[in-house]
Design a protein around this motif. Structure first.
Motif, PDB file in Angstrom:
ATOM      1  N   GLY D  61       0.764  -1.233   0.000  1.00 51.10           N
ATOM      2  CA  GLY D  61       0.000   0.000   0.000  1.00 51.10           C
ATOM      3  C   GLY D  61       0.796   1.286   0.000  1.00 51.10           C
ATOM      4  N   ASN D  62       1.771   1.404   0.888  1.00 49.55           N
ATOM      5  CA  ASN D  62       2.476   2.686   0.985  1.00 49.55           C
ATOM      6  C   ASN D  62       3.202   3.008  -0.321  1.00 49.55           C
ATOM      7  N   ARG D  65       0.620   3.989  -3.090  1.00 52.79           N
ATOM      8  CA  ARG D  65       0.142   5.369  -2.979  1.00 52.79           C
ATOM      9  C   ARG D  65       1.169   6.348  -3.544  1.00 52.79           C
ATOM     10  N   GLN D  66       2.443   6.093  -3.299  1.00 60.74           N
ATOM     11  CA  GLN D  66       3.503   6.992  -3.784  1.00 60.74           C
ATOM     12  C   GLN D  66       3.509   7.060  -5.309  1.00 60.74           C
ATOM     13  N   LYS D  71      -1.400  10.635  -0.677  1.00 59.75           N
ATOM     14  CA  LYS D  71      -1.121  10.299   0.718  1.00 59.75           C
ATOM     15  C   LYS D  71      -2.177   9.373   1.285  1.00 59.75           C
ATOM     16  N   ASP D  72      -3.359   9.424   0.711  1.00 58.53           N
ATOM     17  CA  ASP D  72      -4.461   8.730   1.362  1.00 58.53           C
ATOM     18  C   ASP D  72      -5.283   7.854   0.415  1.00 58.53           C
ATOM     19  N   GLY D  73      -4.746   7.488  -0.697  1.00 59.65           N
ATOM     20  CA  GLY D  73      -5.507   6.647  -1.624  1.00 59.65           C
ATOM     21  C   GLY D  73      -5.733   5.253  -1.071  1.00 59.65           C
ATOM     22  N   PRO D  74      -6.961   4.752  -1.186  1.00 57.24           N
ATOM     23  CA  PRO D  74      -7.239   3.395  -0.714  1.00 57.24           C
ATOM     24  C   PRO D  74      -6.810   2.370  -1.767  1.00 57.24           C
ATOM     25  N   VAL D  75      -5.532   2.181  -1.884  1.00 52.81           N
ATOM     26  CA  VAL D  75      -5.001   1.307  -2.919  1.00 52.81           C
ATOM     27  C   VAL D  75      -3.894   0.465  -2.312  1.00 52.81           C
TER      28      VAL D  75
ATOM     29  N   MET E   1      -5.706  -5.647  -4.126  1.00 51.10           N
ATOM     30  CA  MET E   1      -7.137  -5.689  -3.806  1.00 51.10           C
ATOM     31  C   MET E   1      -7.731  -6.996  -4.352  1.00 51.10           C
ATOM     32  N   LEU E  58     -10.366  -3.696  -0.289  1.00 54.65           N
ATOM     33  CA  LEU E  58      -8.990  -3.293  -0.040  1.00 54.65           C
ATOM     34  C   LEU E  58      -8.552  -3.933   1.270  1.00 54.65           C
ATOM     35  N   GLU E  60      -5.703  -3.669   3.356  1.00 52.05           N
ATOM     36  CA  GLU E  60      -4.458  -2.993   3.729  1.00 52.05           C
ATOM     37  C   GLU E  60      -4.803  -1.906   4.736  1.00 52.05           C
ATOM     38  N   GLY E  63      -4.443   2.221   4.111  1.00 52.71           N
ATOM     39  CA  GLY E  63      -5.443   2.683   3.155  1.00 52.71           C
ATOM     40  C   GLY E  63      -6.859   2.562   3.704  1.00 52.71           C
ATOM     41  N   GLN E  66      -7.702   5.448   5.934  1.00 50.44           N
ATOM     42  CA  GLN E  66      -7.929   6.681   5.177  1.00 50.44           C
ATOM     43  C   GLN E  66      -9.358   6.757   4.639  1.00 50.44           C
TER      44      GLN E  66
END
Lengths: 88, 88, 88, 88, 88
Positions: D61-62, D65-66, D71-75, E1, E58, E60, E63, E66
């Protein structure tokens, strides 16, 4: 967290300064009753665990780094305890 | 962390600047005694590991980024050491 | 998150101060209908779960630390609830 | 990271603004030689990967997102490269 | 996901304030074509998913937090979308 048993120690060239003076143990994963599951992981030692001892392993990077007071250690798994008994 | 063996290198178009100049290795996962488990992962190299070498792989993003002094690298796994021996 | 059943408690020497006064439970993983899957994990208790109770377990370090208001606890899994019923 | 092949695209109502304008791909996991393993994951596209292309997927995840400067995408998973060749 | 289907809802005593007013869903994991894999997970709902609906999950923690604008929620998995179709 999981339970395991110390079955070896890694010798090699691991250049990152985080690993200076640290033992890298081979941990055989076990069931709660101590039966080997056939899987394993490599974990840094934080408790002085020796061969054949049953141990509690934390397999999570951020927590593992905290055990060693490290912000940037390349570590994911750490032996955090030695198991005496499991009460059921 | 896990043990593996280098079995290949990826060539392709990976646009993110983090990967400029870095080798992406195909790592066959192995047992502590070096037997292939049938599974694999892709890891960035940080130690100059070559074909067939036995390696220690950290499979955790935050730690992997630290190895490359990167705050935002899209990387999860990194080869952090070359294995000489496992003492049992 | 996953569902499980409390099947034991760990006694041992776990030196990290985070674990002082905390119970470490052996959790048998179960299906949604309560059938044991054959796998388990070790989780810190946060709800006073007792033997044989069905529980909800969070297996994620950052969230687990928050449950205990800890920034640096070496913990990955925590029992966060006791299950009364699953409505299907 | 893992290797896979694009086998589909998800259409649905995903309300979070992070997903506006992003493609969500169905990725069949493959072995290093391109054989489907039988498993899959869903990953956001960052490289314009098309159907049947072999891709490198970051499942963390981290880092994911980068890739999207979020900063806060649910991915959690993102396609970060297209594979041309694997040299063994 | 991953993809799944809503097969139930958990009722129980989950004391953490994060869970007040939130639904905890039992999600059967499925293949891309909708076949149950035999595995499941528990996820907090963020989209109003109902019984039998196909969903994107998701899995994680950072995320997931968030999605709920929470810095410290003890949550790892969240339903982030409802699937209409998968184009192959």
């Amino acid at each position: 967290m999981i339970l395991g048993r110390v079955i070896g120690e890694i010798h090699g060239s691991i250049k990152h300064p985080f690993y200076e003076g640290k033992k890298l143990l081979v941990i055989e994963k076990t069931s709660p009753t101590g039966v080997a599951t056939g899987d394993y992981l490599i974990a840094a030692d934080s408790v002085g665990a020796g061969a054949d001892e049953r141990v509690l392993v934390l397999d999570e990077g951020n927590g593992a780094r905290q055990v060693f007071d490290s912000k940037d250690g390349p570590v994911r798994a750490v032996v955090v305890g030695i198991i005496d008994d499991i009460v059921t």
